[in-house]
Scaffold this active site. Sequence first.
Site, PDB file in Angstrom:
ATOM      1  N   ASN A 155      12.800   1.868  -3.294  1.00  0.00           N
ATOM      2  CA  ASN A 155      12.197   3.061  -2.750  1.00  0.00           C
ATOM      3  C   ASN A 155      12.092   4.156  -4.107  1.00  0.00           C
ATOM      4  O   ASN A 155      11.587   5.082  -3.946  1.00  0.00           O
ATOM      5  CB  ASN A 155      12.601   3.523  -1.685  1.00  0.00           C
ATOM      6  CG  ASN A 155      12.421   2.510  -0.623  1.00  0.00           C
ATOM      7  OD1 ASN A 155      10.702   2.469  -0.885  1.00  0.00           O
ATOM      8  ND2 ASN A 155      13.552   2.089   0.600  1.00  0.00           N
ATOM      9  N   GLY A 210       6.176  -5.830  -0.054  1.00  0.00           N
ATOM     10  CA  GLY A 210       5.705  -6.070  -2.040  1.00  0.00           C
ATOM     11  C   GLY A 210       7.751  -5.194  -2.549  1.00  0.00           C
ATOM     12  O   GLY A 210       6.972  -5.312  -3.562  1.00  0.00           O
ATOM     13  N   GLY A 245      16.373   0.046  10.403  1.00  0.00           N
ATOM     14  CA  GLY A 245      15.806  -0.533  11.210  1.00  0.00           C
ATOM     15  C   GLY A 245      16.747  -1.630  12.291  1.00  0.00           C
ATOM     16  O   GLY A 245      17.683  -2.265  11.250  1.00  0.00           O
ATOM     17  N   ARG A 294       9.156   8.879  -3.464  1.00  0.00           N
ATOM     18  CA  ARG A 294      10.467   8.738  -4.287  1.00  0.00           C
ATOM     19  C   ARG A 294      10.890   8.562  -5.720  1.00  0.00           C
ATOM     20  O   ARG A 294      11.271   8.672  -6.304  1.00  0.00           O
ATOM     21  CB  ARG A 294      11.452   7.979  -3.095  1.00  0.00           C
ATOM     22  CG  ARG A 294      11.495   9.526  -2.147  1.00  0.00           C
ATOM     23  CD  ARG A 294      12.532   8.615  -1.249  1.00  0.00           C
ATOM     24  NE  ARG A 294      12.357   7.580  -0.277  1.00  0.00           N
ATOM     25  CZ  ARG A 294      12.828   6.190   0.532  1.00  0.00           C
ATOM     26  NH1 ARG A 294      14.195   6.892   0.512  1.00  0.00           N
ATOM     27  NH2 ARG A 294      12.680   5.538   1.437  1.00  0.00           N
ATOM     28  N   LYS A 327       4.636   1.549  -6.939  1.00  0.00           N
ATOM     29  CA  LYS A 327       5.694   1.275  -6.821  1.00  0.00           C
ATOM     30  C   LYS A 327       6.397  -0.039  -7.516  1.00  0.00           C
ATOM     31  O   LYS A 327       6.975  -0.050  -8.135  1.00  0.00           O
ATOM     32  CB  LYS A 327       6.801   1.644  -5.738  1.00  0.00           C
ATOM     33  CG  LYS A 327       7.790   0.910  -5.481  1.00  0.00           C
ATOM     34  CD  LYS A 327       8.314   1.747  -4.469  1.00  0.00           C
ATOM     35  CE  LYS A 327       7.913   0.822  -2.966  1.00  0.00           C
ATOM     36  NZ  LYS A 327       8.286   1.423  -1.303  1.00  0.00           N
ATOM     37  N   ALA A 371       1.236  -0.989  -0.162  1.00  0.00           N
ATOM     38  CA  ALA A 371       0.307  -0.020   0.277  1.00  0.00           C
ATOM     39  C   ALA A 371       0.949   0.922  -0.057  1.00  0.00           C
ATOM     40  O   ALA A 371       0.129   2.598   0.138  1.00  0.00           O
ATOM     41  CB  ALA A 371      -1.033  -0.158   1.321  1.00  0.00           C
ATOM     42  N   GLY A 372       2.337   1.234  -0.022  1.00  0.00           N
ATOM     43  CA  GLY A 372       2.695   2.294   0.100  1.00  0.00           C
ATOM     44  C   GLY A 372       2.692   3.214  -1.430  1.00  0.00           C
ATOM     45  O   GLY A 372       2.690   2.325  -2.762  1.00  0.00           O
TER      46      GLY A 372
END
Length: 461
Positions: A228, A102, A140, A16, A23, A11-12
Amino acid sequence: MDDCMALILAAGQGVRMRSAIPKVLHSLCGKPIISYIISAVKDAGVKKCVVVTGPGGESIKDVLGDGLDYVYQAERLGTGHAVMMARHYLTSDHKYALVLPGDVPLIKNTTLRCLYDTTREGGYAAVVLTAIMNDPKGYGRIIRDSQGNVTAIVEDKDADESQKAIKEVNSAIYCFDANVLNGALDMIDNNNAQHEYYLTDVLAAIANQGLKVGAVTVEQPEEVIGINDRVQLARAEMLLRREIAVRWMTEGVTIIDPTSVYIDTDVEIGQDTVIYPGNVLEHGTRIGRQCILYPNSRLSNAIIGDRVTIQSSVIIDSEVGDDTTVGPFAYLRPGTRIGKGTRIGDFVEIKNSIIGDGTKVPHLCYVGDADVGKKVNFGCGSVVVNYDGVRKYRTIVKDNAFIGCNANLVSPVEVEENAYIAAGSTITDKVPAGALAIARAKQVVKEGWVAKKFKKGTEEE
């Protein structure tokens, strides 16, 4: 892995990428990014696959089609929130849940299988896939206790200096006990720099319950790189292209310079084929054995037989038979089927036509919407005139016909067996078998015409 489902987070917004295309639908070696993740999940043995999409994600469903479940995340409030949207699947018959983004197309099905096996056999409530990176910026960090168990994952934006020095990073790929994950979602909040619900906080919540959280570290960090932006997309393309080239060289294909050849992931190549630099082999292409692809050809959904030689040509949605030569600078357009032992020469364009075995179309020709038999010869500059400005028509040329140089075959027309077309003719009617057709103005020679012309011009001055 019948007791494991997969949840793919797609869902992003991918801002960028600076693109109107989601994406995860950007192409990577001929396939959408997300399709690699789905293939890896299915090849690992997972049958239930759920994809979380967001606004504008209808196109994702259109591309991926049926066979998957879809969940809609109306607001993008973080990865933890995305999983919350699909939490009703966590109470199903599946004991374990793989959760992965994804945009990690290089992940291997064997790695996912290892992640699942570690979770199940080790009695873990959750296992995170990690990688050791020399430059962990943006990832992270994995926090472990003295026994090596994972106690937390700290996002880069929230990490202090000592935590930023940690080189073991989160891949954003996990395997959970599904029921434990479902309960832990109620224990996280958005009290962080991004004001989002982090899925990483779920692991700390699980660890705080005294449950075991483990980790599996990949040997090759490139396997878990995310995409990204277009720079990262290009890097993934380079890595995947290298992997594809190595696979085919291992299978007996010679690739002169693997860094300058572009081979899509579903292309098939036979043994002892030689591929020179600059070739682009796109989706759906199948190449036989002992072929030679000299530099700078593009093949898209092209079916190439054995012992075919191709030079600097474009072949799209077409078939080429065994022992045929194509090019240089030939263009085979969709719907073309070339027979065995044929010659398609330089600056030849063929469209939606069947060319029989042993036929020669050596140079500077156009053949469109035609059915051409065996051992036909097309002279230089001959043209099948298939379009009248409104409709396209087919021409039939039967076995052993000879088409002279600069001849025009005006469709629809038929040239029967062993017929000859005189050079420079424009053929509009059927040519019978064994006949010679001449369709041009009779040559007229006027002796002394040039001298008379120039003498007349001098007198007028």
